[in-house]
Design a protein around this motif. Structure first.
Motif, mmCIF file in Angstrom:
data_model
loop_
_atom_site.group_PDB
_atom_site.id
_atom_site.type_symbol
_atom_site.label_atom_id
_atom_site.label_comp_id
_atom_site.label_asym_id
_atom_site.label_seq_id
_atom_site.Cartn_x
_atom_site.Cartn_y
_atom_site.Cartn_z
ATOM 1 N N GLY A 45 0.837 -1.407 0.184
ATOM 2 C CA GLY A 45 0.023 -0.297 0.251
ATOM 3 C C GLY A 45 1.087 1.098 0.234
ATOM 4 O O GLY A 45 1.215 1.327 0.998
ATOM 5 N N VAL A 46 0.733 2.227 -0.751
ATOM 6 C CA VAL A 46 1.650 3.685 -1.041
ATOM 7 C C VAL A 46 0.672 4.169 -0.812
ATOM 8 O O VAL A 46 0.096 5.055 -1.619
ATOM 9 C CB VAL A 46 2.262 3.357 -2.883
ATOM 10 C CG1 VAL A 46 3.419 4.357 -2.782
ATOM 11 C CG2 VAL A 46 3.135 2.167 -3.104
ATOM 12 N N GLY A 47 0.423 4.805 0.292
ATOM 13 C CA GLY A 47 -0.223 6.331 0.361
ATOM 14 C C GLY A 47 0.218 5.506 2.093
ATOM 15 O O GLY A 47 0.486 5.180 2.898
ATOM 16 N N ASP A 48 -0.611 6.818 2.747
ATOM 17 C CA ASP A 48 -0.835 7.506 3.820
ATOM 18 C C ASP A 48 -2.353 7.203 4.607
ATOM 19 O O ASP A 48 -3.465 7.841 3.684
ATOM 20 C CB ASP A 48 -0.599 8.717 4.252
ATOM 21 C CG ASP A 48 -0.235 8.990 5.936
ATOM 22 O OD1 ASP A 48 -0.971 8.552 6.651
ATOM 23 O OD2 ASP A 48 -0.215 10.657 6.370
ATOM 24 N N ALA A 49 -2.608 6.851 5.347
ATOM 25 C CA ALA A 49 -3.813 6.234 5.824
ATOM 26 C C ALA A 49 -4.829 7.534 6.471
ATOM 27 O O ALA A 49 -5.080 6.786 7.012
ATOM 28 C CB ALA A 49 -3.817 5.028 6.284
ATOM 29 N N SER A 50 -3.795 8.341 6.794
ATOM 30 C CA SER A 50 -4.250 9.428 7.588
ATOM 31 C C SER A 50 -6.007 9.712 7.544
ATOM 32 O O SER A 50 -6.148 9.748 5.918
ATOM 33 C CB SER A 50 -4.117 10.701 8.116
ATOM 34 O OG SER A 50 -2.768 11.659 6.776
ATOM 35 N N GLU A 51 -6.592 10.907 8.419
ATOM 36 C CA GLU A 51 -8.056 10.958 7.099
ATOM 37 C C GLU A 51 -7.682 12.114 5.807
ATOM 38 O O GLU A 51 -8.563 12.010 4.696
ATOM 39 C CB GLU A 51 -8.738 11.604 8.281
ATOM 40 C CG GLU A 51 -8.922 10.318 9.086
ATOM 41 C CD GLU A 51 -10.026 11.088 9.885
ATOM 42 O OE1 GLU A 51 -10.331 12.147 9.773
ATOM 43 O OE2 GLU A 51 -10.713 10.610 10.867
ATOM 44 N N GLY A 52 -7.221 13.093 6.424
ATOM 45 C CA GLY A 52 -6.220 14.496 5.366
ATOM 46 C C GLY A 52 -7.620 15.182 4.713
ATOM 47 O O GLY A 52 -8.288 15.180 5.772
ATOM 48 N N GLY A 53 -7.619 15.999 4.189
ATOM 49 C CA GLY A 53 -8.850 16.713 3.456
ATOM 50 C C GLY A 53 -8.150 17.797 2.120
ATOM 51 O O GLY A 53 -7.630 16.848 1.907
ATOM 52 N N ASN A 54 -8.741 19.203 1.932
ATOM 53 C CA ASN A 54 -8.910 19.353 1.136
ATOM 54 C C ASN A 54 -8.994 21.291 1.641
ATOM 55 O O ASN A 54 -9.597 21.403 1.787
ATOM 56 C CB ASN A 54 -9.151 19.151 0.035
ATOM 57 C CG ASN A 54 -9.049 20.191 -1.788
ATOM 58 O OD1 ASN A 54 -7.890 20.519 -1.877
ATOM 59 N ND2 ASN A 54 -9.991 21.289 -1.591
ATOM 60 N N ALA A 55 -7.535 22.337 1.106
ATOM 61 C CA ALA A 55 -7.796 23.201 1.308
ATOM 62 C C ALA A 55 -7.678 24.563 -0.255
ATOM 63 O O ALA A 55 -6.976 23.067 -0.760
ATOM 64 C CB ALA A 55 -6.432 23.539 1.617
ATOM 65 N N ALA A 56 -8.871 25.045 -0.852
ATOM 66 C CA ALA A 56 -8.900 25.435 -1.896
ATOM 67 C C ALA A 56 -8.852 27.218 -1.917
ATOM 68 O O ALA A 56 -9.438 27.532 -0.550
ATOM 69 C CB ALA A 56 -10.037 24.782 -2.035
ATOM 70 N N VAL A 57 -8.595 27.759 -2.710
ATOM 71 C CA VAL A 57 -8.172 28.967 -2.216
ATOM 72 C C VAL A 57 -9.044 29.294 -3.956
ATOM 73 O O VAL A 57 -9.087 28.507 -4.510
ATOM 74 C CB VAL A 57 -7.265 29.757 -2.754
ATOM 75 C CG1 VAL A 57 -5.747 28.977 -3.867
ATOM 76 C CG2 VAL A 57 -7.612 31.791 -2.720
ATOM 77 N N GLU A 58 -10.290 30.628 -4.116
ATOM 78 C CA GLU A 58 -10.671 30.917 -5.807
ATOM 79 C C GLU A 58 -10.467 32.547 -5.364
ATOM 80 O O GLU A 58 -9.970 33.284 -4.150
ATOM 81 C CB GLU A 58 -12.120 31.113 -5.086
ATOM 82 C CG GLU A 58 -12.756 29.819 -5.198
ATOM 83 C CD GLU A 58 -14.081 28.869 -5.633
ATOM 84 O OE1 GLU A 58 -14.727 30.063 -5.368
ATOM 85 O OE2 GLU A 58 -14.305 27.480 -5.683
ATOM 86 N N LEU A 59 -10.590 32.798 -6.463
ATOM 87 C CA LEU A 59 -9.986 34.633 -6.667
ATOM 88 C C LEU A 59 -10.921 35.047 -7.078
ATOM 89 O O LEU A 59 -10.978 34.898 -8.542
ATOM 90 C CB LEU A 59 -8.788 34.636 -6.784
ATOM 91 C CG LEU A 59 -8.180 35.982 -7.818
ATOM 92 C CD1 LEU A 59 -8.271 36.684 -5.427
ATOM 93 C CD2 LEU A 59 -6.764 36.320 -7.755
ATOM 94 N N THR A 60 -11.751 35.890 -6.842
ATOM 95 C CA THR A 60 -12.923 37.077 -7.847
ATOM 96 C C THR A 60 -12.171 38.007 -7.783
ATOM 97 O O THR A 60 -11.852 38.989 -6.767
ATOM 98 C CB THR A 60 -13.793 36.822 -7.121
ATOM 99 O OG1 THR A 60 -14.032 37.491 -5.936
ATOM 100 C CG2 THR A 60 -14.908 35.212 -7.273
ATOM 101 N N VAL A 61 -12.878 38.653 -8.861
ATOM 102 C CA VAL A 61 -12.546 40.571 -9.511
ATOM 103 C C VAL A 61 -13.449 41.404 -8.331
ATOM 104 O O VAL A 61 -14.750 40.961 -9.350
ATOM 105 C CB VAL A 61 -12.359 41.191 -10.350
ATOM 106 C CG1 VAL A 61 -12.151 42.733 -10.582
ATOM 107 C CG2 VAL A 61 -10.982 40.215 -11.354
ATOM 108 N N ARG A 62 -13.624 41.968 -8.140
ATOM 109 C CA ARG A 62 -15.084 42.694 -6.650
ATOM 110 C C ARG A 62 -15.539 43.992 -8.080
ATOM 111 O O ARG A 62 -16.238 44.042 -7.612
ATOM 112 C CB ARG A 62 -15.079 42.242 -5.684
ATOM 113 C CG ARG A 62 -14.268 41.774 -4.732
ATOM 114 C CD ARG A 62 -14.202 41.756 -3.192
ATOM 115 N NE ARG A 62 -15.479 42.366 -2.773
ATOM 116 C CZ ARG A 62 -15.656 43.046 -1.891
ATOM 117 N NH1 ARG A 62 -14.876 42.365 -0.972
ATOM 118 N NH2 ARG A 62 -16.902 43.085 -0.950
#
Length: 725
Positions: free
Chosen positions: A199-216
């Protein structure tokens, strides 16, 4: 325990009994001659020696069965799909670990240990399809992972070296297409072939951080604040901290440390002040990847917008003396709400007049230094050539920056020779002829590219525009390679108004400063004068299409695929350039610029130059385009973009440990995590694998002999200490 001896075991047993009885009888006779402790020690050692001699005569052995290398075939399947780029193995990428375990040149790795016991070791790489492991080593491949299909193809492969005995799979378990994993597992179980899994990977739960950019800002304008907003979200089950940056090119607008709570959104604002019109691209990025982030392709985001010139365009008039040109130009623009005219005019050696500015100071010794930093606030400049000769180096550089960075327009008037020699290249005329006190002559006006909207109207109706008589004028004899003539004498076709592009801006040269005479000639001439200047200044200040159009700007492109460096180039004549020399230098996320790539013209698209490079690592990158024109002009411009692992492979990078454990369990194989791979010396084999039997004679070794010698020797020493023979 079996024995291998020419002596009947019964005879050896009888001899052992008789010898033991003799030793016991001898021990009773010597009981009074030895201390009791030594007597017992001597008796035990004698009996032990008898036992060892009997074993030596019996020659016992153990039987060990090992697979016959000649009939042992093992297949190793290494996952090379896009998800294997994930760096969740204590900072090491999954693909890097897997490559180290199947590298032929690495000693003591998994491949070397399996190769030592297998007669044939088949090594494969797979992603969307199965292929032999390249001799150059394992690397990421495109497509969507098909573990089931790859296992099935391995099972059906007949190498001519006998049936498959076992399979070893190194993978993170992400399979997106083809045969379901459990269907392939059942096929292997029916064939009796175990699949062992690393098994090649980490079984920890982890997650995802994401960024979005908008011109206001709804309608961004040059010089006005442009509001940007970055929104950060997190799917981690715990709070995580990171740093976020919003940038414009190589200028960082803001950089903040943030803490992201589960399910919450953090918003960061930044303000930019665009100095030029046209297309602008901004970007926001998570500076350092958060450990356990399953999808790093959304750690960077771009936002693009079109920046327009201000609704009220500003023109700046610069002259060495107060004259009728400024007076009547002010009258031509006075009634137009779309224009605001400013002026800085030298009255004498020490006095300057700042006209039209709301914040002009009362001092009259301002000089050109006062206006240097205000050029970018204007869309177009009307500059007497003598003014440039009076500027210092910093003030001249500000004028160049206005053209190259601001992308503004400049119309020069006055004797070309007044322009410093090192700046003559700014003019679209290379050589001129001076017309001293010429007779009034009609002029010919071309609609394109300035006045095409006025074709057939007042500006083109008779009586035509004219070159005023008795006033010195300068007509072109030789133009720059990319110059275009808009206004010329009707009879001799001598260029009077010429223009070309320079940098990101536009430059015009008007060979007469007496256009105000049109205004005084008639009502028709007055209207022509107003239209001429409004459209000339409007075209110069509008920016128009950029000289370089870079499709890469503001894009997120896939890594490990050829990167198109295409660029569209416009020449000084504003037309697609087909005779430029174009190169590109790419700087990846590592910060080390690569070698220049020469771009070649695309024969099917005039002005398009194309070439490719390779982006091997994800992250922020930029390309500097370098363009040289035949007349010596050079342009340099950067396009910012990002490389990422894209597609379904990267939508969810969670390690599929449960699926991999089930695969090993169903087929009768063994499962180990990547941390335990060194313990995988042997793997379970199919039941009918040919075996070789090996006998281990455990009395035929130096250790047994030494123990026998020590036993006899120590007993002899004990008897000698008591005086016995």
């Amino acid at each position: 325990m079996p024995f291998e001896t020419p002596i009947p075991p019964v005879a050896i047993a009888v001899a052992a009994v008789l010898l033991t009885a003799a030793l016991l009888r001898l021990a009773r006779r010597q009981g009074g001659d030895m201390p009791r402790g030594l007597w017992w020690a001597s008796l035990v050692l004698r009996l032990l020696a008898v036992l060892m001699i009997c074993l030596l005569a019996l020659n016992p052995y153990l039987t060990r069965q090992d697979p016959d290398p000649a009939g042992l075939r093992i297949a190793v399947l290494a996952d090379a799909s896009g998800s294997m780029h994930t760096r969740d193995l204590d900072g090491t990428a999954r693909i890097e670990f897997t490559a180290s375990q199947v590298d032929e040149a690495t000693p003591d790795n998994l491949r070397a240990r399996l190769d030592a016991q297998a007669g044939q070791l088949d090594t494969y790489a797979f992603s969307e399809r199965l292929s032999p492991l390249p001799t150059s080593g394992l690397s990421l491949e495109g497509g969507q992972t098909a573990i089931g299909d790859s296992l099935r193809e391995t099972l059906n492969h007949n190498s001519g070296q006998g049936p498959l005995s076992a399979a070893v799979l190194l993978s993170d378990g992400i399979s997106l297409r083809g045969e379901p994993l459990m269907d392939a597992a059942r096929a292997y179980r029916e064939a009796g072939i175990p699949i062992s899994v690393v098994g090649v990977g980490d079984a920890s739960e982890g997650g995802n951080a994401a960024v979005e950019l908008t011109v206001r800002t709804a309608e961004p304008l040059v010089g006005e604040p442009l509001e940007l907003e970055a929104a950060l979200t997190s799917t981690f089950s715990q709070s995580v901290s990171t740093t976020v940056e919003i940038a414009d090119g190589d200028t960082v607008l803001t950089r903040q440390d943030v803490t992201l709570q589960p399910g919450a959104t953090v918003r960061i604002e930044a303000t930019a002040r665009p100095e030029r019109s046209g297309f602008h691209s901004y970007r926001a990025r998570i500076v350092e990847t958060i450990p356990g982030d399953r999808n790093q392709s959304d750690d960077l985001a771009f936002a693009a917008t079109e920046v327009a010139e201000p609704r009220v365009m500003k023109a700046l008039y610069l002259s060495t003396h107060l004259n009728d040109t400024y007076r009547f130009l002010r009258e031509a623009l006075r009634q137009d709400p779309d224009w605001e005219l400013h002026a800085l005019i030298r009255l004498n050696a020490e006095r300057f007049a700042a006209l039209g500015f709301e914040d002009a100071p009362d001092e009259e010794n301002l000089g050109y230094a006062w206006i240097k930093n205000r050029l970018v606030d204007h869309s177009v400049l009307i500059v007497e050539t003598a003014v440039v000769s009076e500027m210092n180096a910093d003030e001249r550089q500000a004028l160049l920056d206005f053209l190259t960075r601001r992308g503004g327009g400049v119309v020069f008037f006055g004797p070309p020779d007044n322009l410093p020699a090192e700046l003559r290249y700014l003019l679209p005329v290379r050589e001129t002829e001076t017309l001293i006190r010429p007779a009034q002559a009609p002029l010919k006006l071309s609609p394109e590219p300035l006045f095409d909207a006025l074709a057939g109207g007042t500006l083109f109706r008779p009586p035509p525009l004219f070159l005023p008589g008795g006033r010195t004028a300068y007509v072109g004899r030789e133009l720059s390679r990319g110059a275009r003539t808009v206004l010329s004498t009707a009879q001799l076709d001598q260029p009077l108004l010429t223009l070309h592009a320079y940098g990101a801006g536009r430059v015009a040269y008007l060979g007469t400063s007496s256009t105000w005479r049109w205004r005084l000639s008639s009502e028709h001439g007055l209207r022509q004068h107003e239209l001429f200047w409004r459209y000339l200044l409007g075209w110069l200040g509008s920016g128009g299409k950029p000289r370089l159009e870079m499709p890469l700007q503001g894009r997120i492109v896939p890594v490990d695929e050829p990167l198109a460096l295409d660029v569209d180039v416009r020449g000084p004549d504003f037309l697609p350039a087909e005779n430029a020399r174009v190169s590109a230098v790419m700087t990846p996320a590592s910060g080390e610029p690569g070698p220049p790539v020469n771009l070649v013209p695309d024969p099917s698209l005039p002005g398009r130059y194309q070439g490719t490079s390779q982006l091997d690592t994800p992250g922020e990158a930029h390309v500097e385009y370098r363009v040289s024109f035949p007349d010596g002009e050079e342009l340099r411009q950067e396009a910012w973009f990002a490389g990422a692992h894209l597609g379904r492979e990267n939508a969810d990078l969670a390690f599929r440990e449960r699926e991999l454990r089930d695969l090993a369990r169903v087929t009768g194989g063994e499962y180990v995590s990547w941390r335990e791979v060194d313990s995988l010396d042997t793997v379970p084999l199919r039941a009918d694998t040919p075996m070789l039997e090996t006998r281990l004679y455990w009395t035929r070794n130096l250790t047994f002999t030494l123990i026998l010698v020590l036993t006899v020797g120590i007993e002899w020493i004990l008897r000698r200490r008591t005086g016995l023979n």
